[in-house]
Motif scaffolding. Structure first.
Motif, PDB file in Angstrom:
ATOM      1  N   ILE A   1       1.463  -1.406  -0.283  1.00 51.94           N
ATOM      2  CA  ILE A   1       0.208  -0.002  -0.029  1.00 51.94           C
ATOM      3  C   ILE A   1       1.082   1.536  -0.326  1.00 51.94           C
ATOM      4  O   ILE A   1       0.466   1.967  -0.812  1.00 51.94           O
ATOM      5  CB  ILE A   1      -0.317   0.104   1.481  1.00 51.94           C
ATOM      6  CG1 ILE A   1      -1.831  -0.913   1.140  1.00 51.94           C
ATOM      7  CG2 ILE A   1      -1.595   1.545   1.555  1.00 51.94           C
ATOM      8  CD1 ILE A   1      -2.957  -1.007  -0.439  1.00 51.94           C
ATOM      9  N   LEU A   2       2.345   1.087   0.805  1.00 52.82           N
ATOM     10  CA  LEU A   2       3.038   2.323   0.763  1.00 52.82           C
ATOM     11  C   LEU A   2       3.837   2.251  -0.856  1.00 52.82           C
ATOM     12  O   LEU A   2       3.916   3.959  -0.752  1.00 52.82           O
ATOM     13  CB  LEU A   2       3.814   2.474   1.294  1.00 52.82           C
ATOM     14  CG  LEU A   2       3.903   2.251   3.558  1.00 52.82           C
ATOM     15  CD1 LEU A   2       4.567   1.270   4.445  1.00 52.82           C
ATOM     16  CD2 LEU A   2       2.883   3.691   3.632  1.00 52.82           C
ATOM     17  N   LYS A   3       3.870   1.546  -1.843  1.00 51.72           N
ATOM     18  CA  LYS A   3       4.195   1.733  -2.252  1.00 51.72           C
ATOM     19  C   LYS A   3       3.631   2.390  -3.480  1.00 51.72           C
ATOM     20  O   LYS A   3       4.205   3.332  -4.424  1.00 51.72           O
ATOM     21  CB  LYS A   3       4.932   0.406  -2.996  1.00 51.72           C
ATOM     22  CG  LYS A   3       6.338  -0.338  -2.780  1.00 51.72           C
ATOM     23  CD  LYS A   3       6.051  -1.002  -3.030  1.00 51.72           C
ATOM     24  CE  LYS A   3       7.176  -2.631  -2.345  1.00 51.72           C
ATOM     25  NZ  LYS A   3       7.596  -3.638  -2.849  1.00 51.72           N
ATOM     26  N   LEU A   4       2.153   1.612  -3.175  1.00 52.07           N
ATOM     27  CA  LEU A   4       1.188   2.521  -4.323  1.00 52.07           C
ATOM     28  C   LEU A   4       0.514   3.610  -3.836  1.00 52.07           C
ATOM     29  O   LEU A   4       0.788   4.807  -4.558  1.00 52.07           O
ATOM     30  CB  LEU A   4      -0.379   1.608  -4.532  1.00 52.07           C
ATOM     31  CG  LEU A   4      -0.140   0.754  -5.211  1.00 52.07           C
ATOM     32  CD1 LEU A   4      -1.348  -0.215  -5.054  1.00 52.07           C
ATOM     33  CD2 LEU A   4      -0.074   0.379  -6.333  1.00 52.07           C
ATOM     34  N   SER A   5       1.470   3.975  -2.930  1.00 48.72           N
ATOM     35  CA  SER A   5       0.950   5.480  -2.267  1.00 48.72           C
ATOM     36  C   SER A   5       1.968   6.537  -2.862  1.00 48.72           C
ATOM     37  O   SER A   5       1.876   7.449  -2.951  1.00 48.72           O
ATOM     38  CB  SER A   5       0.318   5.200  -0.753  1.00 48.72           C
ATOM     39  OG  SER A   5      -0.742   4.569  -0.215  1.00 48.72           O
ATOM     40  N   ILE A   6       3.393   5.962  -2.914  1.00 44.97           N
ATOM     41  CA  ILE A   6       4.398   6.851  -3.386  1.00 44.97           C
ATOM     42  C   ILE A   6       5.079   7.284  -4.358  1.00 44.97           C
ATOM     43  O   ILE A   6       4.838   8.214  -4.772  1.00 44.97           O
ATOM     44  CB  ILE A   6       5.917   5.793  -2.065  1.00 44.97           C
ATOM     45  CG1 ILE A   6       6.096   5.630  -0.347  1.00 44.97           C
ATOM     46  CG2 ILE A   6       7.499   6.785  -3.409  1.00 44.97           C
ATOM     47  CD1 ILE A   6       6.709   5.169  -0.340  1.00 44.97           C
ATOM     48  N   PHE A   7       4.354   6.040  -5.482  1.00 41.87           N
ATOM     49  CA  PHE A   7       3.589   6.207  -6.651  1.00 41.87           C
ATOM     50  C   PHE A   7       3.173   6.878  -6.979  1.00 41.87           C
ATOM     51  O   PHE A   7       2.996   8.009  -8.281  1.00 41.87           O
ATOM     52  CB  PHE A   7       3.392   4.819  -7.668  1.00 41.87           C
ATOM     53  CG  PHE A   7       3.159   4.624  -8.546  1.00 41.87           C
ATOM     54  CD1 PHE A   7       4.404   5.042  -9.655  1.00 41.87           C
ATOM     55  CD2 PHE A   7       2.865   4.191  -9.406  1.00 41.87           C
ATOM     56  CE1 PHE A   7       4.031   5.121 -11.030  1.00 41.87           C
ATOM     57  CE2 PHE A   7       2.180   4.468 -10.650  1.00 41.87           C
ATOM     58  CZ  PHE A   7       3.404   4.227 -12.023  1.00 41.87           C
ATOM     59  N   LEU A   8       1.504   7.362  -6.897  1.00 42.83           N
ATOM     60  CA  LEU A   8       0.470   7.826  -6.359  1.00 42.83           C
ATOM     61  C   LEU A   8       1.221   9.190  -6.309  1.00 42.83           C
ATOM     62  O   LEU A   8       0.742  10.094  -7.196  1.00 42.83           O
ATOM     63  CB  LEU A   8      -0.567   7.827  -5.906  1.00 42.83           C
ATOM     64  CG  LEU A   8      -1.676   7.989  -5.990  1.00 42.83           C
ATOM     65  CD1 LEU A   8      -2.453   8.732  -7.186  1.00 42.83           C
ATOM     66  CD2 LEU A   8      -3.141   7.779  -4.871  1.00 42.83           C
ATOM     67  N   CYS A   9       1.898   9.677  -5.289  1.00 44.08           N
ATOM     68  CA  CYS A   9       2.342  11.430  -4.688  1.00 44.08           C
ATOM     69  C   CYS A   9       3.163  11.436  -5.756  1.00 44.08           C
ATOM     70  O   CYS A   9       3.295  13.104  -6.150  1.00 44.08           O
ATOM     71  CB  CYS A   9       2.935  10.829  -3.302  1.00 44.08           C
ATOM     72  SG  CYS A   9       1.313  10.825  -2.319  1.00 44.08           S
ATOM     73  N   TYR A  10       4.028  10.379  -6.534  1.00 42.78           N
ATOM     74  CA  TYR A  10       5.141  10.620  -7.669  1.00 42.78           C
ATOM     75  C   TYR A  10       4.529  11.296  -9.122  1.00 42.78           C
ATOM     76  O   TYR A  10       4.900  12.765  -9.308  1.00 42.78           O
ATOM     77  CB  TYR A  10       6.193   9.363  -7.525  1.00 42.78           C
ATOM     78  CG  TYR A  10       7.363   9.600  -8.531  1.00 42.78           C
ATOM     79  CD1 TYR A  10       8.329  10.895  -8.619  1.00 42.78           C
ATOM     80  CD2 TYR A  10       6.748   9.752 -10.050  1.00 42.78           C
ATOM     81  CE1 TYR A  10       9.204  10.977  -9.649  1.00 42.78           C
ATOM     82  CE2 TYR A  10       7.737   9.314 -10.801  1.00 42.78           C
ATOM     83  CZ  TYR A  10       8.959  10.189 -10.581  1.00 42.78           C
ATOM     84  OH  TYR A  10       9.589  10.416 -11.693  1.00 42.78           O
ATOM     85  N   ILE A  11       3.596  11.149  -8.880  1.00 38.51           N
ATOM     86  CA  ILE A  11       3.021  11.165 -10.482  1.00 38.51           C
ATOM     87  C   ILE A  11       2.016  12.093 -10.623  1.00 38.51           C
ATOM     88  O   ILE A  11       2.089  13.039 -11.181  1.00 38.51           O
ATOM     89  CB  ILE A  11       2.262   9.700 -10.996  1.00 38.51           C
ATOM     90  CG1 ILE A  11       2.930   8.205 -10.933  1.00 38.51           C
ATOM     91  CG2 ILE A  11       0.978  10.062 -11.757  1.00 38.51           C
ATOM     92  CD1 ILE A  11       3.592   8.401 -12.278  1.00 38.51           C
ATOM     93  N   LEU A  12       1.197  12.452  -8.968  1.00 36.13           N
ATOM     94  CA  LEU A  12       0.860  14.289  -9.307  1.00 36.13           C
ATOM     95  C   LEU A  12       1.784  14.943  -8.975  1.00 36.13           C
ATOM     96  O   LEU A  12       1.568  15.556  -9.593  1.00 36.13           O
ATOM     97  CB  LEU A  12      -0.134  13.868  -7.811  1.00 36.13           C
ATOM     98  CG  LEU A  12      -1.624  12.329  -7.465  1.00 36.13           C
ATOM     99  CD1 LEU A  12      -1.889  12.700  -6.610  1.00 36.13           C
ATOM    100  CD2 LEU A  12      -2.599  13.537  -8.584  1.00 36.13           C
ATOM    101  N   LEU A  13       2.344  15.010  -8.287  1.00 40.51           N
ATOM    102  CA  LEU A  13       3.652  15.993  -8.315  1.00 40.51           C
ATOM    103  C   LEU A  13       3.891  15.711  -9.796  1.00 40.51           C
ATOM    104  O   LEU A  13       4.665  17.411 -10.041  1.00 40.51           O
ATOM    105  CB  LEU A  13       5.339  15.444  -7.449  1.00 40.51           C
ATOM    106  CG  LEU A  13       5.928  16.265  -6.532  1.00 40.51           C
ATOM    107  CD1 LEU A  13       5.341  17.656  -6.150  1.00 40.51           C
ATOM    108  CD2 LEU A  13       7.188  15.673  -6.137  1.00 40.51           C
TER     109      LEU A  13
END
Length: 318
Positions: free
Chosen positions: A159-171
């Motif tokens: 879940i943390l990996k997916l969340s970091i990936f999501l934040c990275y893409i949004l950024l």
């Protein structure tokens, strides 16, 4: 009226800076939109190790090989598009570039090697080390034992990996230039769908297609994240954090190989109800990594793909 594609092989590509890379069975084309409105295309013959040697085409092994090959090919293509973009933006830089002597091949290969190593290092730190460290930290402040609650431990890590990936893409999507890259990403998918439907390969026909493709690299990343949760749940946790991390890194080729096969099957059986359900997470994330392209961007994607198909046709007829 739809017909079968002229060729029976899969095609794919990658978004570039103001351009698109397309790859067919034996050729690669890089197409970029120049400041004067023209489209510059560079194409060349390219055979993967899996095509040259049967051993490297074995299931699961071919996925690992393909991952490294596409990473190296993608970096070369991005460097090409970046150079073209800089020359359009700065005439002085264009003149300087034209006067420079060609870089020796060994220097170019060395630069490419370090680029790949840096990209891998960045990926490992951001999507392996950081989420695992956060998972360890969170479990320290709970009453749960990570050794006996290993499924929950790995689920949290995923879940943390997916969340970091999501934040990275949004950024990164906040940057105007990245938004345009995402538009070219959508154009690449739509042109590929146009080819797969067998209709005439044009910007107009591509515009009718979906920008969400099951064989996208974004979907591959999501498969990696999800499959890693299952694989890591089978490996006992080591109390030493760095040994534990090293074990996970050692399993990355296995996870990449399995994910690659899953991606290939998902593209082949995308109409199957069960497969449709399994590919939804990847397609959902493509809403972030792709944007609707305009007509000029679709023209670039079509030009790149058409060039590879033309080269295939010429080679076939000689």
């Amino acid at each position: 009226m739809n017909t079968k594609p002229k060729f029976d092989f899969a095609v794919g590509g990658q978004a570039l800076i103001e351009g698109v890379m397309m790859r067919s069975q034996n050729y690669v084309a890089w197409a970029v939109r120049k400041a004067d409105g023209s489209i510059k295309i560079k194409d060349f013959h390219y055979n993967s190790l899996a095509q040259k040697y049967k051993f490297f085409n074995l299931p699961f092994l071919r996925g690992v090989i393909s991952m490294f090959e596409m990473m190296a090919l993608g970096i070369r293509a991005l460097n090409f598009s970046a150079d073209e973009f800089i020359m359009d933006e700065d005439p002085k830089e264009a003149k300087k570039k034209a006067e420079q002597k060609p870089i020796p091949k060994w220097q170019s290969n060395l630069f490419l090697f370090f680029n790949v190593i840096f990209s891998l290092g960045f990926t490992i730190v951001l999507f392996k080390y950081l989420p695992l460290q956060l998972t360890e930290w969170i479990f320290q402040y709970t009453t749960y034992d990570p050794t006996t609650n290993y499924i929950a431990y790995n689920f949290l890590d995923g879940i943390l990996k997916l969340s970091i990936f999501l934040c990275y893409i949004l950024l990164i999507s906040m940057f105007k230039d990245i938004k345009r890259v995402f538009q070219y990403h959508g154009a690449e998918h739509m042109a590929v769908f146009n080819y797969e439907e067998g209709t005439n390969l044009t910007a107009e026909n591509s515009a009718k297609q979906s920008r969400f493709h099951p064989r996208c690299g974004t979907s591959f990343i999501i498969f990696v994240f999800l499959i890693s949760i299952l694989v890591y749940s089978l490996i006992p946790r080591d109390p030493n954090f760095f040994i534990h991390l090293a074990k996970r890194l050692a399993l990355l080729p296995v996870i990449a190989g399995v994910s690659f096969e899953a991606l290939k099957l998902s593209g082949k059986y995308a109409s199957n109800p069960v497969v449709k359900l399994l590919i939804q997470p990847g397609l959902a994330f493509q809403r972030l990594t792709t944007r609707e392209p305009d007509h000029s961007q679709l023209e670039v994607a079509v030009a790149a793909l058409q060039r590879t198909l033309d080269r295939e046709a010429t080679a076939k007829n000689t």
